[in-house]
Motif scaffolding. Structure first.
Motif, PDB file in Angstrom:
ATOM      1  N   ILE A  87       0.858  -1.185   0.000  1.00  0.00           N
ATOM      2  CA  ILE A  87       0.000   0.000   0.000  1.00  0.00           C
ATOM      3  C   ILE A  87       0.895   1.237   0.000  1.00  0.00           C
ATOM      4  CG2 ILE A  87      -1.837   1.235   1.201  1.00  0.00           C
ATOM      5  CD1 ILE A  87      -2.556  -1.393   2.597  1.00  0.00           C
ATOM      6  N   VAL A  88       0.700   2.117  -0.965  1.00  0.00           N
ATOM      7  CA  VAL A  88       1.488   3.345  -1.054  1.00  0.00           C
ATOM      8  C   VAL A  88       1.063   4.277   0.077  1.00  0.00           C
ATOM      9  CG1 VAL A  88       2.092   5.319  -2.485  1.00  0.00           C
ATOM     10  CG2 VAL A  88       1.715   3.081  -3.547  1.00  0.00           C
ATOM     11  N   THR A  89       2.010   4.660   0.916  1.00  0.00           N
ATOM     12  CA  THR A  89       1.696   5.495   2.080  1.00  0.00           C
ATOM     13  C   THR A  89       2.231   6.925   1.944  1.00  0.00           C
ATOM     14  OG1 THR A  89       3.704   4.716   3.190  1.00  0.00           O
ATOM     15  CG2 THR A  89       1.659   3.513   3.625  1.00  0.00           C
ATOM     16  N   VAL A  90       3.349   7.091   1.251  1.00  0.00           N
ATOM     17  CA  VAL A  90       3.970   8.412   1.120  1.00  0.00           C
ATOM     18  C   VAL A  90       4.429   8.595  -0.325  1.00  0.00           C
ATOM     19  CG1 VAL A  90       5.834   9.938   1.874  1.00  0.00           C
ATOM     20  CG2 VAL A  90       4.738   8.402   3.525  1.00  0.00           C
ATOM     21  N   LYS A  91       4.194   9.797  -0.846  1.00  0.00           N
ATOM     22  CA  LYS A  91       4.674  10.155  -2.182  1.00  0.00           C
ATOM     23  C   LYS A  91       5.615  11.333  -2.015  1.00  0.00           C
ATOM     24  CE  LYS A  91       2.924  11.332  -6.781  1.00  0.00           C
ATOM     25  NZ  LYS A  91       1.691  11.642  -7.579  1.00  0.00           N
ATOM     26  N   SER A  92       6.929  11.048  -2.097  1.00  0.00           N
ATOM     27  CA  SER A  92       7.933  12.072  -1.808  1.00  0.00           C
ATOM     28  C   SER A  92       8.917  12.164  -2.962  1.00  0.00           C
ATOM     29  CB  SER A  92       8.665  11.732  -0.508  1.00  0.00           C
ATOM     30  OG  SER A  92       9.702  12.650  -0.253  1.00  0.00           O
ATOM     31  N   VAL A  95      10.405   9.070  -5.151  1.00  0.00           N
ATOM     32  CA  VAL A  95      10.304   7.785  -4.460  1.00  0.00           C
ATOM     33  C   VAL A  95       8.964   7.678  -3.748  1.00  0.00           C
ATOM     34  CG1 VAL A  95      11.317   6.306  -2.675  1.00  0.00           C
ATOM     35  CG2 VAL A  95      12.808   7.654  -4.148  1.00  0.00           C
ATOM     36  N   PHE A  96       8.363   6.512  -3.823  1.00  0.00           N
ATOM     37  CA  PHE A  96       7.155   6.193  -3.063  1.00  0.00           C
ATOM     38  C   PHE A  96       7.546   5.294  -1.893  1.00  0.00           C
ATOM     39  CE2 PHE A  96       5.904   6.469  -7.577  1.00  0.00           C
ATOM     40  CZ  PHE A  96       5.049   7.549  -7.509  1.00  0.00           C
ATOM     41  N   LYS A  97       6.853   5.471  -0.769  1.00  0.00           N
ATOM     42  CA  LYS A  97       7.017   4.576   0.365  1.00  0.00           C
ATOM     43  C   LYS A  97       5.842   3.601   0.369  1.00  0.00           C
ATOM     44  CE  LYS A  97      10.806   6.206   2.175  1.00  0.00           C
ATOM     45  NZ  LYS A  97      12.026   5.377   2.284  1.00  0.00           N
ATOM     46  N   VAL A  98       6.176   2.308   0.527  1.00  0.00           N
ATOM     47  CA  VAL A  98       5.172   1.255   0.409  1.00  0.00           C
ATOM     48  C   VAL A  98       5.153   0.425   1.687  1.00  0.00           C
ATOM     49  CG1 VAL A  98       4.416  -0.760  -0.903  1.00  0.00           C
ATOM     50  CG2 VAL A  98       5.483   1.168  -2.090  1.00  0.00           C
ATOM     51  N   SER A 107      10.971   1.221  -0.299  1.00  0.00           N
ATOM     52  CA  SER A 107      10.980   2.311  -1.269  1.00  0.00           C
ATOM     53  C   SER A 107      10.667   1.770  -2.663  1.00  0.00           C
ATOM     54  CB  SER A 107      12.335   3.015  -1.267  1.00  0.00           C
ATOM     55  OG  SER A 107      13.358   2.119  -1.664  1.00  0.00           O
ATOM     56  N   LEU A 108       9.976   2.582  -3.452  1.00  0.00           N
ATOM     57  CA  LEU A 108       9.606   2.223  -4.815  1.00  0.00           C
ATOM     58  C   LEU A 108       9.830   3.445  -5.696  1.00  0.00           C
ATOM     59  CD1 LEU A 108       8.264   0.322  -6.931  1.00  0.00           C
ATOM     60  CD2 LEU A 108       6.059   1.194  -6.142  1.00  0.00           C
ATOM     61  N   SER A 109      10.788   3.367  -6.611  1.00  0.00           N
ATOM     62  CA  SER A 109      11.106   4.488  -7.480  1.00  0.00           C
ATOM     63  C   SER A 109      10.043   4.645  -8.560  1.00  0.00           C
ATOM     64  CB  SER A 109      12.482   4.285  -8.124  1.00  0.00           C
ATOM     65  OG  SER A 109      12.730   5.281  -9.102  1.00  0.00           O
ATOM     66  N   ASP A 128      -2.976   3.712  -3.053  1.00  0.00           N
ATOM     67  CA  ASP A 128      -3.068   2.719  -4.130  1.00  0.00           C
ATOM     68  C   ASP A 128      -2.415   1.411  -3.715  1.00  0.00           C
ATOM     69  OD1 ASP A 128      -4.390   4.468  -5.743  1.00  0.00           O
ATOM     70  OD2 ASP A 128      -2.656   4.983  -6.986  1.00  0.00           O
ATOM     71  N   LEU A 129      -2.931   0.318  -4.272  1.00  0.00           N
ATOM     72  CA  LEU A 129      -2.322  -0.998  -4.087  1.00  0.00           C
ATOM     73  C   LEU A 129      -1.352  -1.260  -5.232  1.00  0.00           C
ATOM     74  CD1 LEU A 129      -5.415  -3.187  -3.087  1.00  0.00           C
ATOM     75  CD2 LEU A 129      -3.808  -2.030  -1.587  1.00  0.00           C
ATOM     76  N   VAL A 130      -0.182  -1.799  -4.901  1.00  0.00           N
ATOM     77  CA  VAL A 130       0.806  -2.132  -5.923  1.00  0.00           C
ATOM     78  C   VAL A 130       1.251  -3.582  -5.728  1.00  0.00           C
ATOM     79  CG1 VAL A 130       1.673   0.185  -6.370  1.00  0.00           C
ATOM     80  CG2 VAL A 130       2.633  -1.124  -4.482  1.00  0.00           C
ATOM     81  N   PHE A 131       1.316  -4.289  -6.833  1.00  0.00           N
ATOM     82  CA  PHE A 131       1.864  -5.649  -6.841  1.00  0.00           C
ATOM     83  C   PHE A 131       3.282  -5.542  -7.369  1.00  0.00           C
ATOM     84  CE2 PHE A 131       2.187 -10.021  -8.718  1.00  0.00           C
ATOM     85  CZ  PHE A 131       2.102 -10.703  -7.512  1.00  0.00           C
TER      86      PHE A 131
END
Length: 244
Positions: A87-92, A95-98, A107-109, A128-131
């Protein structure tokens, strides 16, 4: 040692049980002897010439020489190459924090998506949900996720989850659902056609033709966690008859 370990497959082992990695004392003068290598999965650890059990559960084996402990664990420890639902928690910035259910977030670039560039950024929002898949999973480093495979293709990964239901089960049930010939999954698909996404972190996402049917499927899967095969078949039979 390899044959002795195979004899214990399917049995319950406890932390502290150990196996010796020493080879046989007899030497063949006619045949070339190759040392056997054992691949240790979750719950097993090598220490010198010993193989130690560090998690209680049932010993499992996969050809040719991989062993692991199958247990009803709920706390997920990330491992490189495993696919999870986050689950994406932060958009910085870039980089996204998941949140994947571990002790810390990953971290997710924004470049870790198929076709993503500096100008063509993916549409990812908080919540959002990410697989995705782990490319870095080390106790001394921050976990890192990507939504592409080694060839740069999405291969089913990315943002998803519109109109479905997210819930959690044990890690053991998640692995059973991901096995090539899952009896639980085959029984479920015969009963209720649905879309199902399974993460190695014990998170499941399901979507069916109606909200009521989606809730029934979620309840059935959560109930299967501690059931035997006859108990599960009886539960599915009652669900097919509308008794639930």
């Amino acid at each position: 040692m390899f044959s002795g370990l195979k004899d214990k497959v399917g049995e319950v082992l406890l932390p502290g049980d150990e196996f010796s990695l020493e080879t046989d004392d007899t030497i063949s003068l006619t045949e070339r002897v190759k040392p056997e290598k054992v691949v240790c999965g979750p719950g097993l650890r090598r220490s010198g010439d010993r193989l130690l059990v560090c998690k209680s559960g049932v010993l499992r084996h996969k050809q040719p020489n991989m062993f692991w402990m199958d247990s009803q664990q709920r706390r997920y420890v990330p491992a490189k190459g495993e696919t999870v639902i986050g689950i994406v928690t932060v958009k910085s910035g870039d980089v996204f924090k998941v949140d994947f259910g571990g002790s810390e977030q990953a971290s997710l670039s924004y470049l870790a998506f198929e076709g993503a560039t500096k100008r063509n950024r993916p549409n990812v929002q908080v919540g959002d949900l990410v697989f995705s898949q782990f490319v870095v999973a080390n106790r001394d480093m921050e976990p890192e996720l990507v939504c592409v495979d080694s060839s740069g293709r999405a291969n089913g990964m990315g943002v998803f989850g519109g109109g479905g239901l997210l819930f959690t089960v044990s890690l053991g049930l998640a692995r059973r659902l991901l096995s090539p010939h899952s009896d639980v999954l085959s029984d479920l698909q015969t009963l209720f056609p649905c879309e199902l996404v399974v993460g190695m972190n014990g998170r499941l996402w399901v979507k069916s033709s109606s909200v009521q049917q989606t809730l029934v499927i979620a309840n059935l899967l959560q109930s299967c966690d501690t059931m035997t095969a006859p108990q599960r078949q009886e539960l599915f039979r009652r669900a097919a008859q509308g008794a639930l």
